[in-house]
Design a protein around this motif. Structure first.
Motif, mmCIF file in Angstrom:
data_model
loop_
_atom_site.group_PDB
_atom_site.id
_atom_site.type_symbol
_atom_site.label_atom_id
_atom_site.label_comp_id
_atom_site.label_asym_id
_atom_site.label_seq_id
_atom_site.Cartn_x
_atom_site.Cartn_y
_atom_site.Cartn_z
ATOM 1 N N LEU A 8 -23.585 20.080 29.448
ATOM 2 C CA LEU A 8 -23.534 20.560 30.829
ATOM 3 C C LEU A 8 -22.329 21.471 30.997
ATOM 4 O O LEU A 8 -21.405 21.455 30.170
ATOM 5 N N PRO A 52 -25.331 16.908 37.205
ATOM 6 C CA PRO A 52 -26.551 17.417 36.565
ATOM 7 C C PRO A 52 -26.286 17.797 35.112
ATOM 8 O O PRO A 52 -25.219 18.319 34.778
ATOM 9 N N VAL A 53 -27.254 17.518 34.250
ATOM 10 C CA VAL A 53 -27.148 17.764 32.811
ATOM 11 C C VAL A 53 -28.157 18.832 32.421
ATOM 12 O O VAL A 53 -29.326 18.756 32.802
ATOM 13 N N SER A 54 -27.723 19.817 31.668
ATOM 14 C CA SER A 54 -28.641 20.888 31.266
ATOM 15 C C SER A 54 -29.522 20.472 30.096
ATOM 16 O O SER A 54 -30.680 20.898 29.999
ATOM 17 N N ALA A 55 -29.004 19.638 29.201
ATOM 18 C CA ALA A 55 -29.789 19.163 28.063
ATOM 19 C C ALA A 55 -29.196 17.863 27.553
ATOM 20 O O ALA A 55 -27.980 17.658 27.604
ATOM 21 N N HIS A 57 -29.726 13.369 26.563
ATOM 22 C CA HIS A 57 -30.334 12.090 26.918
ATOM 23 C C HIS A 57 -29.259 11.020 27.107
ATOM 24 O O HIS A 57 -28.141 11.150 26.607
ATOM 25 N N LEU A 66 -32.122 9.101 31.025
ATOM 26 C CA LEU A 66 -32.196 10.555 31.108
ATOM 27 C C LEU A 66 -32.744 11.085 29.794
ATOM 28 O O LEU A 66 -32.321 10.653 28.721
ATOM 29 N N ASP A 67 -33.693 11.984 29.901
ATOM 30 C CA ASP A 67 -34.192 12.711 28.735
ATOM 31 C C ASP A 67 -34.704 14.048 29.246
ATOM 32 O O ASP A 67 -35.813 14.134 29.783
ATOM 33 N N THR A 68 -33.884 15.076 29.123
ATOM 34 C CA THR A 68 -34.266 16.366 29.699
ATOM 35 C C THR A 68 -35.506 16.942 29.025
ATOM 36 O O THR A 68 -36.311 17.609 29.674
ATOM 37 N N GLY A 71 -38.412 15.242 30.638
ATOM 38 C CA GLY A 71 -38.453 15.329 32.089
ATOM 39 C C GLY A 71 -38.090 14.047 32.803
ATOM 40 O O GLY A 71 -38.437 13.853 33.966
ATOM 41 N N THR A 72 -37.373 13.159 32.114
ATOM 42 C CA THR A 72 -36.954 11.883 32.703
ATOM 43 C C THR A 72 -35.544 11.995 33.243
ATOM 44 O O THR A 72 -34.627 12.419 32.518
ATOM 45 N N CYS A 73 -35.347 11.620 34.504
ATOM 46 C CA CYS A 73 -34.007 11.615 35.097
ATOM 47 C C CYS A 73 -33.984 10.599 36.229
ATOM 48 O O CYS A 73 -34.354 10.902 37.364
#
Length: 236
Positions: A8, A52-55, A57, A66-68, A71-73
């Motif tokens: 991020l 917020p995280v750009s990429a 888990h 979270l797993d960008t 699509g899990t957040c």
């Protein structure tokens, strides 16, 4: 098991900071150690869902928070994270009891019987019975820390995030509360991430140490490493 990979960026008109950190560990207490501005607190905020995280888990004990890529957040309240903020972030208009119970209530409902019993048990466990109806402004630094830690535990978290938990305390009280926190963590067996730039915190509490600088992990050390203290003192 804590499995983290986070990328991020945060920026303002004058500077940009990039966090790029990855680690997986089953150590009971992991310390993120390094200078101010290394990205330690930012890492905790991202794990808790406050940044917020750009990429990347976040996986805790096999659960994906979270797993960008997938699509899990999960929102912060669904992550099962107990967070002790650096300056405790107690609500000045609420009593000790209401501060501890805050995350268990909403404007739609009152505290359920089981939750109320858990709050009372935490108040007793932290020796706060006589202060239950007091406001944070009337408490000492150590008492405020106990309230904040009890609040972090009220949601029965699957991981505990501690951001400079002793920074505001004098030396004698720091030593006492380190011992209390060590005993509490052993009793509750909750995986813990500890942010600190104090070697004494790390030596007293951590099982594994991640040396951070510039938004990433520069080295990993075990608590039984004979060169641990020297490495901490030599770090930026």
């Amino acid at each position: 098991m804590i499995d983290i990979r986070l990328q991020l960026s945060v920026q303002d008109a004058r500077r940009r900071f990039d966090l790029n950190i990855a680690f997986a560990t089953d150590a009971p207490v992991v310390a993120l150690y390094g200078p101010s501005g290394a990205g330690k607190s930012l890492t905790l905020q991202a794990i808790a869902g406050l940044q917020p995280v750009s990429a990347g888990h976040v996986r805790l004990n096999g659960h994906t928070l979270l797993d960008t890529a997938a699509g899990t957040c999960l929102p912060p309240e669904a992550r099962g994270v107990g967070y002790l903020f650096q300056h405790y972030a107690l609500f000045p208009h609420l009593s000790v009891r209401d501060n501890i119970a805050f995350g268990l209530t909403s404007w739609r409902r009152r505290l359920r019987a089981g939750d109320a019993a858990r709050v009372d048990a935490l108040i007793a466990s932290f020796g706060l019975e006589a202060l239950a109806h007091s406001r944070p402004s009337t408490l000492s630094g150590g008492q405020q820390q106990r309230v904040a830690l009890a609040r972090a535990l009220a949601c029965q978290p699957q991981v505990l995030l501690l951001d400079e938990p002793f920074a505001a305390l004098h030396t004698t009280l720091r030593r006492q509360l380190r011992a209390e926190l060590r005993e509490l963590r052993q009793r509750l067996a909750i995986p813990t991430l500890l942010v600190s730039h104090d070697p004494e915190d790390v030596v007293a509490l951590a099982d594994e140490v991640l040396l951070m600088d510039g938004g990433g992990v520069q080295a990993r050390l075990r608590a039984d490493d004979p060169g641990l203290r020297a490495s901490l003192e030599a770090a930026p």
